[in-house]
Design a protein around this motif. Sequence first.
Motif, mmCIF file in Angstrom:
data_model
loop_
_atom_site.group_PDB
_atom_site.id
_atom_site.type_symbol
_atom_site.label_atom_id
_atom_site.label_comp_id
_atom_site.label_asym_id
_atom_site.label_seq_id
_atom_site.Cartn_x
_atom_site.Cartn_y
_atom_site.Cartn_z
ATOM 1 N N VAL A 1 -42.086 88.141 -50.609
ATOM 2 C CA VAL A 1 -41.763 87.854 -49.215
ATOM 3 C C VAL A 1 -40.259 88.031 -49.079
ATOM 4 O O VAL A 1 -39.475 87.227 -49.578
ATOM 5 C CB VAL A 1 -42.178 86.426 -48.815
ATOM 6 N N GLY A 2 -39.842 89.093 -48.407
ATOM 7 C CA GLY A 2 -38.413 89.413 -48.395
ATOM 8 C C GLY A 2 -37.985 89.793 -49.802
ATOM 9 O O GLY A 2 -38.547 90.697 -50.415
ATOM 10 N N ASP A 3 -37.015 89.058 -50.339
ATOM 11 C CA ASP A 3 -36.581 89.340 -51.706
ATOM 12 C C ASP A 3 -37.016 88.230 -52.666
ATOM 13 O O ASP A 3 -36.489 88.118 -53.772
ATOM 14 C CB ASP A 3 -35.048 89.506 -51.768
ATOM 15 N N GLN A 4 -38.011 87.425 -52.256
ATOM 16 C CA GLN A 4 -38.495 86.344 -53.102
ATOM 17 C C GLN A 4 -39.975 86.515 -53.409
ATOM 18 O O GLN A 4 -40.735 87.045 -52.598
ATOM 19 C CB GLN A 4 -38.283 84.991 -52.420
ATOM 20 N N TRP A 5 -40.378 86.052 -54.587
ATOM 21 C CA TRP A 5 -41.782 86.030 -54.973
ATOM 22 C C TRP A 5 -42.305 84.622 -54.740
ATOM 23 O O TRP A 5 -41.826 83.664 -55.340
ATOM 24 C CB TRP A 5 -41.934 86.438 -56.431
ATOM 25 N N GLN B 1 -39.283 77.436 -58.660
ATOM 26 C CA GLN B 1 -38.391 76.684 -57.787
ATOM 27 C C GLN B 1 -39.047 76.393 -56.447
ATOM 28 O O GLN B 1 -40.058 76.988 -56.081
ATOM 29 C CB GLN B 1 -37.093 77.480 -57.549
ATOM 30 N N ASN B 2 -38.441 75.473 -55.710
ATOM 31 C CA ASN B 2 -38.760 75.258 -54.305
ATOM 32 C C ASN B 2 -37.618 74.476 -53.671
ATOM 33 O O ASN B 2 -36.591 74.225 -54.319
ATOM 34 C CB ASN B 2 -40.128 74.579 -54.107
ATOM 35 N N VAL C 1 -44.060 77.467 -54.060
ATOM 36 C CA VAL C 1 -43.700 77.922 -55.400
ATOM 37 C C VAL C 1 -42.923 79.228 -55.239
ATOM 38 O O VAL C 1 -43.402 80.167 -54.603
ATOM 39 C CB VAL C 1 -44.938 78.169 -56.280
ATOM 40 N N VAL C 2 -41.718 79.276 -55.792
ATOM 41 C CA VAL C 2 -40.907 80.491 -55.756
ATOM 42 C C VAL C 2 -40.523 80.853 -57.192
ATOM 43 O O VAL C 2 -40.026 80.008 -57.943
ATOM 44 C CB VAL C 2 -39.625 80.302 -54.914
ATOM 45 N N LEU D 1 -32.478 76.867 -53.366
ATOM 46 C CA LEU D 1 -33.668 76.428 -54.076
ATOM 47 C C LEU D 1 -33.288 75.549 -55.258
ATOM 48 O O LEU D 1 -32.223 75.708 -55.841
ATOM 49 C CB LEU D 1 -34.477 77.633 -54.567
ATOM 50 N N LYS D 2 -34.180 74.634 -55.598
ATOM 51 C CA LYS D 2 -33.973 73.770 -56.755
ATOM 52 C C LYS D 2 -35.029 74.083 -57.804
ATOM 53 O O LYS D 2 -36.162 74.424 -57.480
ATOM 54 C CB LYS D 2 -34.052 72.304 -56.336
#
Length: 289
Positions: A113-117, A48-49, A61-62, A32-33
């Motif tokens: 989602v998994g280990d990401q928001w 990030q994305n 959006v992460v 991710l950047k």
Amino acid sequence: MRTFSYFSVALLSTVALVSCSKEDNTPAESFLKTVAEVKVDEYTIRLQNASGSFVMGYNEVVLTAVKSSGEQVAIEEATFFPEMEMYKSDNNGGYTKEVNHRHSCPHTTLAKVGDQWKSQALFQMTTGATGSWYAKLTYKIAGVSKTIDRLDFVVKAQTNTALGKVGRFKVTSNTNPDGQMHLYAIVAPEKPIAGDNQLALGVWKMENKNSFPSVTDFTIEVKITEKGNTAVLSTSELRYSDSFYRGNVTYPKKGSYVLTYTMKDAQGNVIQPKDNAGNAVILASEISF
């Protein structure tokens, strides 16, 4: 807020690649950047994305957090609310930095989602002289909750010509003669091909400056023409499924096309969209690939 759950092919492909590789144990977050970040105590909180920028249109959006050492830390709870402040006119063709009003945009609730928001947002304006974007965030790390009242970020012009531009229209009714504002935008495919493509079109209703629920009860007819040529190449029907209006469209070759939309309500009646002045308008997206 109704959600829309289409995730960008590029980001999912990256995650899949990492998950399937036996020799590369690099965590998915490293691909991710960062779009924007702020340091709070011992953590850096990041939006990030995959591209490292937000554009006018559909965006991933992460939300992530790292220690000063660069180590990723788990976020236990989080919220994300994007907002744009619009500036007052200087009555001389420009704008002041005094805020006239604020509005949000279509976006999903931040979800794990998994280990990401993750969230998805449809930014309908770019950052510029007329106004600026920022996010309100909350998060919990190691049992401690924090609030970030403002994390500024930039929304740039859309660079992917295959997605076209964000459009808007009003729908008038007996109960709302002034018209209900709507937004629409192509979400997929990001990389069309000559031949058959699965089109995903989002339509959102602006209930107020902070509420943009998805419109789910339309049927949308799409006519494909080459740009500069009125001859209809094909006609398709889009129906609502999995957060968007979806259907097959065909492009005979690479080039520039106009997708013209006819929207019908749940009873099959054609909806006549209007502009801010109350004039009838044609809804369309211009794309090229």
